[in-house]
Design a protein around this motif. Sequence first.
Motif, PDB file in Angstrom:
ATOM      1  N   VAL A 217       0.836  -1.206   0.000  1.00  0.00           N
ATOM      2  CA  VAL A 217       0.000   0.000   0.000  1.00  0.00           C
ATOM      3  C   VAL A 217       0.865   1.248   0.000  1.00  0.00           C
ATOM      4  O   VAL A 217       0.597   2.216  -0.730  1.00  0.00           O
ATOM      5  N   ARG A 218       1.937   1.253   0.821  1.00  0.00           N
ATOM      6  CA  ARG A 218       2.841   2.406   0.873  1.00  0.00           C
ATOM      7  C   ARG A 218       3.532   2.638  -0.466  1.00  0.00           C
ATOM      8  O   ARG A 218       3.649   3.776  -0.930  1.00  0.00           O
ATOM      9  N   GLU A 219       3.968   1.556  -1.088  1.00  0.00           N
ATOM     10  CA  GLU A 219       4.643   1.690  -2.382  1.00  0.00           C
ATOM     11  C   GLU A 219       3.695   2.193  -3.459  1.00  0.00           C
ATOM     12  O   GLU A 219       4.084   2.991  -4.316  1.00  0.00           O
ATOM     13  N   GLU A 220       2.442   1.741  -3.397  1.00  0.00           N
ATOM     14  CA  GLU A 220       1.462   2.223  -4.370  1.00  0.00           C
ATOM     15  C   GLU A 220       1.182   3.710  -4.170  1.00  0.00           C
ATOM     16  O   GLU A 220       1.076   4.468  -5.145  1.00  0.00           O
ATOM     17  N   ARG A 221       1.099   4.134  -2.889  1.00  0.00           N
ATOM     18  CA  ARG A 221       0.890   5.545  -2.602  1.00  0.00           C
ATOM     19  C   ARG A 221       2.088   6.370  -3.061  1.00  0.00           C
ATOM     20  O   ARG A 221       1.929   7.450  -3.648  1.00  0.00           O
ATOM     21  N   MET A 222       3.292   5.865  -2.825  1.00  0.00           N
ATOM     22  CA  MET A 222       4.492   6.565  -3.270  1.00  0.00           C
ATOM     23  C   MET A 222       4.555   6.655  -4.787  1.00  0.00           C
ATOM     24  O   MET A 222       4.981   7.673  -5.350  1.00  0.00           O
TER      25      MET A 222
END
Length: 389
Positions: A217-222
């Motif tokens: 999820v964090r990587e997708e947001r980044m």
Amino acid sequence: DLGKASLKQAILAGAHLEGVDLTKAHLEGATLLGAYLEGAFLQGASLEGANLYEAHFEGARLAGAHLEGAYLLGTHFEGKAIGDDELKRLRAWVPHFLEILPAADLRGIFLNNRTNLDDIHPGNDQYGYIALADVHWGDVNLTVVDWAGLKRLGDERIARPLNVEEEEGAQPGERGLPARAERAVDMLLRAQEVSDVVVSYVTRSPSLTKKLLERMVREERMQQETQQHLELERFRAAVRANRQLAVVLRTQGLNEAADRFAYRAHVLQKRVLWRSGASALGSYFFSCFLDMLAGYGYKPGRTVIAYISTILSFAIIYFSLGLLVGYRASISPLYALIISIISFHGRGFFPGGFLPTFPMAVFAACEAIIGLTIEISFIATFTQRYFGK
């Protein structure tokens, strides 16, 4: 791969060099008359004094190339679509050659007063236009270019880096990916067996699975934030390119063309403000107002339309209010128009002998505020444009 090759004074007239890598190659004084360099990589190449008469640079990347003294009469920088037979021939030795080529990337190129730009082909609506950010114009004669045919700059579509070193190795590899991406894929494939074991272990552990999902999820947001940042930088570069070109054109007396690119820079800056977050919303709406009112000073007809529309709209309101409260004899359409003009310019003062009702006085005050705002914005915008203050 001919990167950094020495081809000084080479005779390459009519040569087929589609998709070739000539990054930082030395082509000083070379004859490339009618040569085919579609999709070629020429970042940082030295083409001083080269004969590029009617050469084909459709889809070529020339960022940072040196074209001082180059002969560019009739050179093709526009985009185009490759026919099936030609595409088959090209892909025999360049496997991932593009079927549709955009206009050439000319960002950061070096020109001088000996560079000949007569009748160059800068692009078209179908395949886009050349990118010109950070060009070193060097007193080149721009009066020979048909600027009316260049409706907008290709910098609006380009999100690639301008730095030549960053673009080296960006040429497609066996999988059609840039070299850096190709190396990353190879590393992933070599680690495939290890990753299969790791995934099997992780899926049996709820805590590790949760951590993995959180990281995804964090990587997708980044990734989304990175995409938004690239989009913002793309518009900023396009704003800069339009402003730079407008300044150069104005120094050579091409004011009409300069006005068009200066106005385009304001429009793109408005998009930058929209993408800059809540802190820039006030500036964005004010920019929209200036665009609607006067086109940032480049479209005065809009101010005339706003003025007439305001006067007529409030004249209709005054006439309608006069009918409602029994002023039929005293407020004719012409008298309502006079009241509207006086309210617009006189800040709500009415002619002697006329006593407005409360609703009419409220609308008169509103018109006075609108009139004052239009006048201030009009004066400020045109002062900024014509006097630079």
